[in-house]
Every structure is written in structure tokens, then in C-alpha cells.
Design a protein around this motif. Structure first.
Motif, PDB file in Angstrom:
ATOM      1  N   GLU A 192      -1.468   0.648  -2.598  1.00  0.00           N
ATOM      2  CA  GLU A 192      -1.271   1.794  -1.716  1.00  0.00           C
ATOM      3  C   GLU A 192      -1.284   1.364  -0.257  1.00  0.00           C
ATOM      4  OE1 GLU A 192      -0.967   5.484  -2.332  1.00  0.00           O
ATOM      5  OE2 GLU A 192      -0.009   4.265  -3.878  1.00  0.00           O
ATOM      6  N   LYS A 193      -2.161   0.414   0.051  1.00  0.00           N
ATOM      7  CA  LYS A 193      -2.316  -0.029   1.437  1.00  0.00           C
ATOM      8  C   LYS A 193      -1.236  -1.034   1.828  1.00  0.00           C
ATOM      9  CE  LYS A 193      -5.942  -2.561   2.372  1.00  0.00           C
ATOM     10  NZ  LYS A 193      -7.360  -2.931   2.633  1.00  0.00           N
ATOM     11  N   GLU A 194      -0.893  -1.917   0.897  1.00  0.00           N
ATOM     12  CA  GLU A 194       0.033  -3.012   1.199  1.00  0.00           C
ATOM     13  C   GLU A 194       1.498  -2.642   0.983  1.00  0.00           C
ATOM     14  OE1 GLU A 194      -0.620  -6.743   1.700  1.00  0.00           O
ATOM     15  OE2 GLU A 194      -2.331  -5.851   2.711  1.00  0.00           O
ATOM     16  N   GLY A 195       1.753  -1.718   0.064  1.00  0.00           N
ATOM     17  CA  GLY A 195       3.135  -1.357  -0.226  1.00  0.00           C
ATOM     18  C   GLY A 195       3.493  -1.638  -1.670  1.00  0.00           C
ATOM     19  N   ARG A 216      -0.703 -11.809  -2.114  1.00  0.00           N
ATOM     20  CA  ARG A 216      -1.440 -12.282  -0.959  1.00  0.00           C
ATOM     21  C   ARG A 216      -1.471 -11.168   0.081  1.00  0.00           C
ATOM     22  NH1 ARG A 216       0.056 -17.403   3.031  1.00  0.00           N
ATOM     23  NH2 ARG A 216      -1.852 -17.288   4.310  1.00  0.00           N
ATOM     24  N   LYS A 217      -2.675 -10.729   0.422  1.00  0.00           N
ATOM     25  CA  LYS A 217      -2.817  -9.590   1.331  1.00  0.00           C
ATOM     26  C   LYS A 217      -2.278  -9.936   2.715  1.00  0.00           C
ATOM     27  CE  LYS A 217      -6.920  -7.674  -0.922  1.00  0.00           C
ATOM     28  NZ  LYS A 217      -8.325  -7.261  -0.728  1.00  0.00           N
ATOM     29  N   SER A 218      -1.644  -8.961   3.313  1.00  0.00           N
ATOM     30  CA  SER A 218      -1.112  -9.149   4.660  1.00  0.00           C
ATOM     31  C   SER A 218      -1.877  -8.310   5.687  1.00  0.00           C
ATOM     32  CB  SER A 218       0.373  -8.761   4.688  1.00  0.00           C
ATOM     33  OG  SER A 218       0.533  -7.404   4.340  1.00  0.00           O
ATOM     34  N   LYS A 219      -2.783  -7.453   5.177  1.00  0.00           N
ATOM     35  CA  LYS A 219      -3.539  -6.588   6.087  1.00  0.00           C
ATOM     36  C   LYS A 219      -5.028  -6.762   5.821  1.00  0.00           C
ATOM     37  CE  LYS A 219       0.137  -3.103   5.895  1.00  0.00           C
ATOM     38  NZ  LYS A 219       0.475  -1.710   5.534  1.00  0.00           N
TER      39      LYS A 219
END
Length: 300
Positions: free
Chosen positions: A90-93, A296-299
Motif C-alpha cells: 500500500e505504501k510502496e505501490g 527492496r523498499k524505496s521509502k
């Protein structure tokens, strides 16, 4: 690694028991028709990761109680499809979402031990795609209803089944099942070849699967099994490269203690005593390109 005590690993949705060299994984949500929830995925992934590396285990049987209303009645949709979307996605897309059914499929698929599904009840959606297709061998109750309802629910096939099902039964039959959203039984022409054995009574399925599992646990080399599975699924798309990797496999295994024991047991007309461990294959396997499917998280 130290030998795991499967009864004390905190599993809440499955039960894992050792019967000699056979591990029996039993779905344990009978009152909920063994619906698939995230906790089920977590338990199965953890269990198969450990069973893959447990030298005591040579065969894994995945089953349910034959008295349960279903082997697995699919995903729990009581909260709608939104409950399958993780907070990170939800947060990352949308590119961050990882299908939990697919993660289960890969955990079973990547297990280097022989895997057997003993399907002693009805199965819907992931109960077929995630808990049966990635296994090496499948037993089923003749009366089981097997449903592929995805397009009738407005969703795509999950659990990497769009990869596995066409390879197991052919593209034409796979498309018929997927596009019609069919409910069939194990003896359907659309499932020709998928099941090793179809039995008339629910209570016969697990004993038959366990009998084969025990035979294979004693009479097969786990290193030869692991290499054979990899050759079939991780081979090449042309005969020349496949010949090369086959040849190397034969060369490596031919110099192993298990190969020596297999030949000697055959000559002496006795049961083999295979002792090789999978760590012996570490310098060579994997020969294929491993893909990291973790996002891999970007945020922050």
C-alpha cells in the motif's frame, strides 16, 4: 544445523510430525474449512524451509484430516480482497505486492526433498494452485471438487499457477480451466496426468500417499532426487544445453557414495543404505540464475 523440534516451533495453522524419514504436514484449520490466511502461508513457508535442510527428512507429505470439510477451501474472503494486500504494498505501490500463495508455492517448489500432496477433500483456488501444483506427486480423493474460480471472482490466477499448470497438463487444458473458472473432479479429462493416484474413499488417500513416501524415503538417494528435480524444472530450453547439464550431473553423482551403494545393493540384491547429504551438492547447485523476489523498499 541442530535438528528442529517441529512440535515446539509455534505453528498455529499446521501440524508437523516425523514418521521416520517422512515428514507429515497437516493443515489444522478444519473448523474453518482450512481456509488460506496469512498465518497459514507463514507456517508452511517456515516448515518447508526447515524440512528442506533437515537431514532426517527425505520425503514430505502435505495433507489435511480426512474428516475436515475441505482439504483447503481457498483464500479467506470474509474481509474481501483487500486483506491480501500488505501494508508495504500500500505504501510502496502495486509493484511491491507479493502474492502469499506464490510465496507458499515457491517454498514447496524449492524444497529439494520429495514432496507429496495427499488431497483428501475439496480444494478451491490456492488449495489447488498453491498446495498441490508445486508438489512432485499428488494423490487425490475421487470425489474431491477442485475449483479454479479466479475469473469468476474478478481476480487473476495466483500462486504462480500460470507458470506451473500449463507445464503440468499442457496449455490447452490449463486455459480451459482458467478461462471457464471450472470446478472439476480429479478424474476430469482436463486434469489428465496431474494425479499419481485417485482413490475412491477419502480415508484411503493419506495412507496410500504415506506408503509411497516411506518406500521412497528408504529406496531413493536424496542427492539424486534433488538433482533430478532440478534437471526437470531448472533445465534448458534446447536439447544441446540439456545434454551438457545432464552429463555433468551424471559425472558428479557417479563418483558419490550413494551411487556406489546403489550399484552394490543392486548387485547384492538388497535394499540400499543411502547416506549422502544435500550439502554434497553445494559446490555445483544451483547452476541456474537465482532470482531474488523480495521487494527492496524505496521509502522509510
Amino acid at each position: 544445523m541442530s535438528a528442529p523440534d517441529y512440535g515446539n516451533l509455534g505453528f498455529t495453522t499446521i501440524r508437523v510430525e516425523l514418521d521416520g524419514a517422512v515428514a507429515v504436514v497437516t493443515l489444522a484449520r478444519s473448523k474453518e474449512r482450512n481456509t488460506f490466511i496469512q498465518a497459514v502461508a507463514n507456517d508452511i513457508i517456515k516448515a518447508f524451509d526447515l524440512l528442506d535442510r533437515d537431514d532426517r527428512v527425505r520425503v514430505v507429505v502435505l495433507t489435511a484430516k480426512h474428516t475436515a470439510p475441505a482439504f483447503c477451501s481457498g483464500a479467506d474472503l470474509s474481509g474481501g480482497w483487500e486483506r491480501i494486500i500488505e501494508d508495504e504494498a500500500e505504501k510502496e505501490g502495486e509493484h511491491a505486492h507479493r502474492d502469499s500463495g506464490g510465496q507458499v508455492t515457491m517454498a514447496i517448489f524449492r524444497c529439494r526433498k520429495i514432496t507429496i500432496a495427499a488431497v483428501n477433500g475439496h480444494a478451491v483456488g490456492v488449495g489447488v494452485t498453491g498446495l498441490q501444483l508445486p508438489c512432485d506427486i499428488r494423490f487425490a480423493w475421487a470425489g474431491a471438487k477442485l475449483a479454479f474460480p479466479f475469473v469468476r471472482r474478478g481476480i487473476a490466477p495466483e500462486a504462480a499457477s500460470s507458470f506451473l499448470l500449463p507445464k503440468l497438463i499442457g496449455h490447452s487444458r490449463a486455459m480451459s480451466l482458467f478461462i471457464t473458472g471450472a470446478t472439476v473432479t480429479p478424474d476430469s479429462p482436463l486434469l489428465t496426468g496431474l494425479y499419481h493416484t485417485v482413490l475412491p474413499a477419502r480415508e484411503e488417500v493419506f495412507p496410500a500417499a504415506l506408503a509411497l513416501a516411506k518406500d521412497l524415503a528408504v529406496n531413493t538417494s536424496q542427492t539424486a532426487v534433488a538433482v533430478t528435480k532440478a534437471l526437470v524444472w531448472r533445465g534448458y530450453d534446447n536439447i544441446e544445453e540439456q545434454h551438457l547439464v545432464d552429463s555433468r550431473a551424471i559425472r558428479i553423482l557417479a563418483r558419490s557414495p550413494d551411487a556406489e551403494e546403489g550399484a552394490l545393493a543392486f548387485k547384492q540384491r538388497r535394499a540400499p543404505k543411502f547416506a549422502d547429504k544435500l550439502e554434497r551438492l553445494a559446490p555445483w547447485m544451483p547452476w541456474w540464475r537465482e532470482i531474488d523476489v523480495n521487494h527492496r523498499k524505496s521509502k522509510l
